[in-house]
Each structure stands twice: as C-alpha cells, then as structure tokens.
Design an enzyme around this catalytic site. Structure first.
Site, PDB file in Angstrom:
ATOM      1  N   ASP A   1       0.866  -1.171   0.000  1.00 35.96           N
ATOM      2  CA  ASP A   1       0.000   0.000   0.000  1.00 35.96           C
ATOM      3  C   ASP A   1       0.909   1.228   0.000  1.00 35.96           C
ATOM      4  O   ASP A   1       2.130   1.136   0.129  1.00 35.96           O
ATOM      5  CB  ASP A   1      -0.945  -0.039   1.215  1.00 35.96           C
TER       6      ASP A   1
HETATM    7  C1  GLC Z   1      -4.417   4.217  -0.094  1.00 34.40           C
HETATM    8  C2  GLC Z   1      -5.282   3.049   0.304  1.00 34.40           C
HETATM    9  C3  GLC Z   1      -5.385   1.976  -0.745  1.00 34.40           C
HETATM   10  C4  GLC Z   1      -5.300   2.611  -2.123  1.00 34.40           C
HETATM   11  C5  GLC Z   1      -3.893   3.173  -2.273  1.00 34.40           C
HETATM   12  C6  GLC Z   1      -3.693   3.871  -3.626  1.00 34.40           C
HETATM   13  O1  GLC Z   1      -3.668   4.649   1.006  1.00 34.40           O
HETATM   14  O2  GLC Z   1      -5.024   2.407   1.543  1.00 34.40           O
HETATM   15  O3  GLC Z   1      -6.640   1.297  -0.538  1.00 34.40           O
HETATM   16  O4  GLC Z   1      -5.550   1.652  -3.127  1.00 34.40           O
HETATM   17  O5  GLC Z   1      -3.560   4.067  -1.217  1.00 34.40           O
HETATM   18  O6  GLC Z   1      -4.506   4.995  -3.705  1.00 34.40           O
END
Ligand code: GLC
Length: 743
Positions: free
Chosen positions: A272
């Site tokens: 993430d």
């Molecule tokens: C965010 C979220 C994740 C998302 C990623 C990209 O922090 O936790 O669900 O897909 O970043 O935006």
C-alpha cells in the site's frame, strides 16, 4: 508514434530471457511505482524525492504508474516511455476504481446490501470498460476486509461483517473487472486488498494495531482474500497494519507461507502507499534500507511511491541481504502481468479517445447504476408513511435534497454535474405530487467542523442558519408528509476517517427537532458511509430509508423508491449498533458461558450491559419492504446427514401485504457443539424472491457438509459430527429453527 509490436508475442521463456537480459538497475526500477504526476508535470526532483531514490532514471524505468492519464495522454507517454526503455518494456497503469470510474455505483457497503453479487459483477464490468478505454490496466479493488467496527471510516469500502457475503462479492467483483482473462477487450486486472485483516484495527482507529487469534484470522478474515485468489485475481495489496505484532508489508509468514504457499497466489504483490517505508515507523526496521530488505524478503513485488527499492536494493543484493533471484522472481511476476494484459503486443490495450467519449456515462451504464442504487437501499423503519401517495403535499427538506456529491470518497472521478439529486428527480414527477423544498441546514454546522478535513467546511453565518431553519419549519407546517434527507458528509467516511461517535452532525438534530415539533409525519432518508447510531432519528420519524452513498443515479433511485416505482429490498451487510458503546458488534458472536437472553431476563451475572441491550438497533441481514413477508412450513428433507449426503431445507414465503416486493430469504446454520466454540449462527445461503400481494413461493436451499466446515482447534478446516440448527428467515435475528444431525 504507434509501435507495432505484433512480432513480439511473449511467452514464459521469452519473459525469463528478458529478465536475464535486463541490467540490475533496470530490474530494480521495474519494482517502482510512481504517481502519474511524474509523467505529466515536470516534477522538480528535489532533495527529498531524490533522496528517496526517485531519480530521472528510475522514473524513466519505473515499472508502473498510479493515477489517471486519459487515453490520449497515456498513449503519448507510453510511446515515449517504451522508446526510451532499454528493453522497450511497456508501462503499467493502475488506479483506484473502487465503485465505478465516471459512472459511479453505490459504495461497496451499499452493494453488499443488495445481497446480489451478480449485480456487482455487472458494475465492475462497466467500471472496467470505462477505465480501460481511458488507459487503465489495473484497479486497486475489490477491498474485502471484513468489518465489525463502524468507527473505522473504511467500512464503506467493504461489503460488511460476514465472511460468506464478502467472499461471494469478492469473486463477483474480480470476475467483473477481469472477465475470463485480463487480455480480453475492456478487462482490467483486479487487486484484492488489504492483506490482511486491515478491517479489524483496535478501537476502530485507521492504520491501528490488529490482534487476532490465528483461528479467528483463518476462520473469518482470510477466506474472502482466498476467494479472490481462487477467482484468479492478478494482484494483492498488503495492508498498513501490524498483524499480531508484525506489519503485513514485512510479514513473510503472511505473504509467503499463507498467501503464496497455502492459497497458491502467483500474481503480483504490491505494497500500500508508502507501506514499505512505514516499516520504520512501526519500529520494525531501523532505516529505509532495512525496510526495503524486509519487504523484499517478505515477497512484496512493487513499492508504491517511496523509491525505497530503487535506492536500496542494489546494495542489499551486493551485501547478500536480498538474493538476486528474489528480485528476478518479482520482476518476472510484473512482466507476466504486463504480458497477460497483452501490453508487449499492444501497449495501448484499450485506450481509445473516441470510445472514451462514446461509452463513459452512457445511458446503459447509468441504468445499471440506477438498479444497483435502488437495490442497495435498506428500509429500516416504516409505520406506513411510505410509499408516498399521489396528490400528497410533500415537503422535501434537508441538506441532501439538492446535494449532488452523493458518492463515496473513492469515487475520485465522480462529478456533481453527472449526478442526479433528489430535487432533480422530484422535479420529473412534480405533476403528480405537490413538492416544496427547503434545505433547512448545511450538512455540517459550525459545531461539526471537526468531522471532516477542515478545508471542506463552508461555515454558514448564524443568520443563514436561522433563516434556513425557519424556511424548513414553514414548509413542514404546510405539508402532509416530510421527506427529511440528512446524513454523513461524504468525507466523513473513507480512509483516515475514524470516528469515536456514530451520531449525525449536530446541526442536523436541530433541524430534525424543529421539524418534528410542527409535524411528526417524517420519513428520513439517511446518506451514510457506515452504520450510525439512529436511535434519536428513529424516535422522531415514521420511516427511515438508508440510501448509503448511492452514486450517479442516486436521486432517481430515491424518488423511484419513495413513490413505489420500486419497493426497497436491501438488507444490512453490517449491523447498525444501538450506540457506539456496543461496537464492535456483529451477528455471529459466540454465546459465552453466561449467555444473556432478554426474554428470560436475569441481567445479573450474565454477559450483558447494565445500560443498553446486547442486540444492535438493526441487525445484520435486516431490511423491510413495502410488502409484508410471512414465513411458513420450515422443514428439512431429513434430520440425519451422513458425510457425502446433503439435506434440503424448505420454506414457504408469502406476501401478505398490499404492495409487491422482493425478499432476500436467508439461510443460517448453528453448529451446536464444536472443538472451538461456534457462533450463534452463520449465514450459509440467500435467495431473492419477488412476490405480488397474496403470492407465495416455496424456497429451497441445499445444505452440504462443506457448509458445516470451520477452522478447528488444530487450524484445519473440517466439519464435526453433532447437532445443527437451521434458520430460514428475513434477517439474522430469526429465532425459529429446525434441527438435523451430522453423523
Ligand atoms: C491508499 C489506500 C489503498 C489505495 C492506495 C492507492 O492509502 O489504503 O486502498 O488503493 O492508497 O490509492
């Protein structure tokens, strides 16, 4: 320049040769994901970014991009990128397409309320098509985190508290996004997230610690991710949280032993956002270099947006902390995904400016959004005030009457101008009803400004607040009925939106009180991204329709429901608690050694609260209809099941009301005795039946031994002999059951 790549049909052998031919730096940069901003704006690579390892070279060789480019821009960037890349490897484009691209569907929690995974599959197919023609290859969805704590803002992205329901929706969404294979037209790769158990943070506080027994983890939280893997999901995203003391992003047991070895996942594992770097802040890595090594050895293939691999992997390989073959495996998985998408042969895939114009937000897509919204609404209360009757004088009051941002915060491409409000929908049927309109208040008042990031609250003046309130009171006085549209601001749920309280913005209670004082004939429409404490709303209304955050056709769906063009049929995928003190609350709890039954009283020395009930205000699976459903003749085909046999469960459902409606008949099973204690009941099946007034239908469920399996005390999955209770009913509070024995 369009590169004709027909001649390079890649296969596994050619991909392996390509990896072997790449330089170490090239391979390392294939693991970097940067935002599209690095390709669109001339990003000033100042100190902090360069220090992170994001340099001109790493951008030029970055394996993937997060962000939307649009078909035209994407093609230009892809051409330049491939031409400059030492091995002409195409770029991968990823984006959060959670509940729609430009045609916005109800938030996933609302989709869970449809109890219709097939409908979510259609929504995902449309989202994939609109994304694909705009140049997107991968979406960071579905999110399948099981949730039991409404204080956590991201419950809106989940399909709820039940393992089976989440697993069914996970499969449907993966199939919707990916089709039968991601190389086919308008398919995009899906990414199941957040692995694992991100939905169980202590205190419902986002990014917080997760502590679960392995039995609970395996029995309740992991199955939906595994369902997505078995459905062929191409990517998995690690979660921010620690799981039993180890951050998921650095967790070898979780990512290699469980995800890859046990579940058989052979796709790409992406971190993430900045989660690799965060291993330092967890206190799991002493510095960025150690964090990079821990994540690489834990099997994380792509570093989202920190450059930590680009900066450190070369020295980690040189000093032996990371074996180069791990890097090669990661690169191969990423190239394999590009190959499955057909990008080596056609790096544009479905990007097409003409098709962007033609299909995005087309009528056909809007119709599916409307259907999904209508089926997601949950009628929580109705003392007969709904549906509306023609020629009634209806006052449409509240901050959501004309609100057009009625889509969730992950609907980043949703636009108010594309969205239908309640007022706009009402205008289309104004000839049949006498509508008056009054806003009454803003969604948030001066006292509510802490509920969303402060840059989003327009502070009304005291005079304005008073004027709006008085206008609403006047409208209420002169109406037969009031439709009061209130709820959470869309930014009150989503990421980094945990709350310690589940009530509505304070200003909205002022409006409710003022209206209630002059006219109690109130039907409340609740917009929300999460279960709320609706006790006060219930006391001061004669109906409550929960519409969640319904998306592009929300206003039309609400009006169609209010005038009974469609009868509400949604069922709660997550319990609405009595109050925040009851949270986490979920239907499939254990009995405890001191089970409390309000019918037998005896509150002393029982597992209960002195000041509130144990049961939620509205339980999992609950939802009313304009129809009235009666359940009769629950019976089983036999009362002994031997291994290998099945039992049929029957029930007759009759509509004894005056309106047609659709009921989701639910099958729950209780395993009475187990080597680990078993929940009060568990959802094992559901079927929808539509009945005209007076019509009855027989509904049959097949009960299999597989349904009776659970995570036993030795962590294996299996069934155990003994007595089982079978419930067939309208929600999880159903009490009547029939029994059978597994021999
Ligand atoms: C965010 C979220 C994740 C998302 C990623 C990209 O922090 O936790 O669900 O897909 O970043 O935006």
């Amino acid at each position: 320049m369009t590169i004709d790549r027909k001649e390079r049909a890649m296969d596994q052998q050619k991909l392996k040769e390509l990896v072997q031919d790449m330089s170490l730096i090239e391979k390392i940069n294939q693991l970097l994901q940067v935002t599209s901003g690095f390709f669109i704006d001339d990003v000033e690579l100042t100190g902090p970014i360069r220090e992170n390892g994001i340099t001109e070279q790493s951008i030029a060789q970055a394996g993937s991009v997060i962000g939307l480019l649009g078909a035209k821009k994407y093609k230009e960037i892809q051409d330049a990128y491939i031409k400059n890349h030492p091995h002409n490897i195409p770029l991968l484009i990823m984006l959060d397409v959670i509940n729609g691209f430009r045609t916005i569907f109800p938030i996933p929690l609302a989709q869970g309320a449809t109890f219709e995974p097939e409908l979510s599959k259609r929504c995902a197919q449309i989202a994939a098509k609109e994304s694909a023609v705009s140049g997107v290859h991968v979406t960071f969805a579905p999110m399948v985190d099981l949730v039991r704590d409404a204080r956590w803002g991201r419950v809106m992205e989940s399909t709820g508290e039940d393992t089976k329901l989440n697993s069914d929706f996970a499969i449907a969404m993966v199939e919707g996004f990916q089709g039968t294979n991601v190389g086919e037209e308008y398919s995009i790769a899906a990414c199941v997230k957040h692995f694992a158990a991100y939905g169980a943070p202590n205190g419902g506080r986002d990014y917080n610690t997760v502590e679960l027994s392995e039995n609970t983890l395996r029995g309740y939280y992991l199955p939906a991710y595994e369902a997505a893997v078995k459905a062929g999901v191409e990517m998995v995203m690690t979660s921010f949280n620690t799981l039993n003391g180890i951050p998921s992003t650095g967790n070898q047991w979780l990512n290699r032993n469980v995800l890859r070895d046990e579940m058989g996942f052979d796709g790409v594992l992406i971190s993430d956002w900045a989660a690799i770097e965060e291993l330092q802040y967890h206190g799991y890595a002493k510095d960025r270099k150690e964090a990079a090594g821990l994540a690489m050895n834990a099997g994380v293939d792509i570093d989202m947006m920190t450059g930590i691999y680009s900066k450190n992997l070369e020295s980690l390989i040189e000093d032996g902390t990371v074996k180069e073959e791990l890097l090669d495996e990661a690169v191969l998985r990423i190239l394999n995904l590009k190959n499955k998408l057909g990008l080596f042969e056609n790096p544009y895939k479905d990007a097409d400016e003409e098709k962007e114009k033609e299909i995005i937000l087309c009528e056909e897509h809007r119709k599916v959004s409307l259907e999904a919204a209508e089926k997601s609404f949950v009628l929580l209360k109705n003392d007969g005030i709904l549906p509306l009757k023609k020629r009634e004088k209806i006052a449409l009051i509240g901050p959501f009457v004309s609100e057009k941002e009625i889509y969730g915060v992950w609907s980043m491409l949703g636009r108010p101008e594309d969205t239908v409000s309640i007022a706009e929908a009402a205008d289309k049927v104004r000839m049949d009803y006498e509508f008056t309109f009054a806003k009454g208040c803003n969604i948030l008042g001066a006292e509510d400004s802490n509920l969303i990031p402060d840059q989003h609250v327009q502070e009304p003046s005291k005079e304005d607040e008073e004027r709006m309130l008085q206008e609403a009171v006047e409208a209420a006085k002169n109406a037969d009925k009031i439709i009061l549209a209130i709820g959470e601001h869309r930014r009150m749920s989503g990421e980094s939106a945990s709350r310690s309280d589940l009530t509505l913005p304070k200003i909205q209670y002022k409006l409710l009180d003022a209206i209630y004082e002059v006219n109690p004939n109130i039907a409340v429409i609740i917009f929300t991204g999460r279960p709320l404490d609706l006790r006060e709303v219930s006391e001061k209304s004669k109906a409550i329709l929960n519409v969640w955050l319904p998306g592009t056709e929300g206003g039309t769906a609400i009006l169609n429901t209010l005038i009974n063009k469609v009868s509400p049929s949604g069922k709660l995928p997550m319990s609405f608690p009595y109050c925040v003190g009851q949270v986490p609350v979920h239907y499939n709890e254990y009995f405890t050694g001191r089970p409390y039954d309000p019918k037998t009283g005896g509150k002393e020395y029982r597992s209960n609260y002195r000041d509130i009930p144990n049961t939620p205000l509205y339980p999992f699976g609950y939802g009313l209809s304009y129809a009235k459903f009666q359940y009769d003749d629950i019976k089983l085909s036999k009362d002994i099941m031997s291994i290998g046999e099945t039992i049929d469960a029957y029930v007759t459902v009759k509509n004894v009301g005056e309106y047609a409606g659709t009921e989701t008949v639910q099958l729950y099973i209780r395993d009475c005795i187990g080597s680990v204690v078993r929940p009060r009941k568990e959802l094992k099946g559901y079927q929808k039946v539509t009945l005209q007034p007076g019509e009855a239908k027989n509904v049959t469920f097949e009960i299999t031994e597989e349904m009776l399996r659970f995570c036993k005390d030795d962590l294996s999955f299996g069934s155990e002999k003994g007595e089982f209770h079978v419930y067939l009913g309208t929600d999880s509070s159903t009490e009547e059951y029939v029994s059978f024995n597994l021999n």
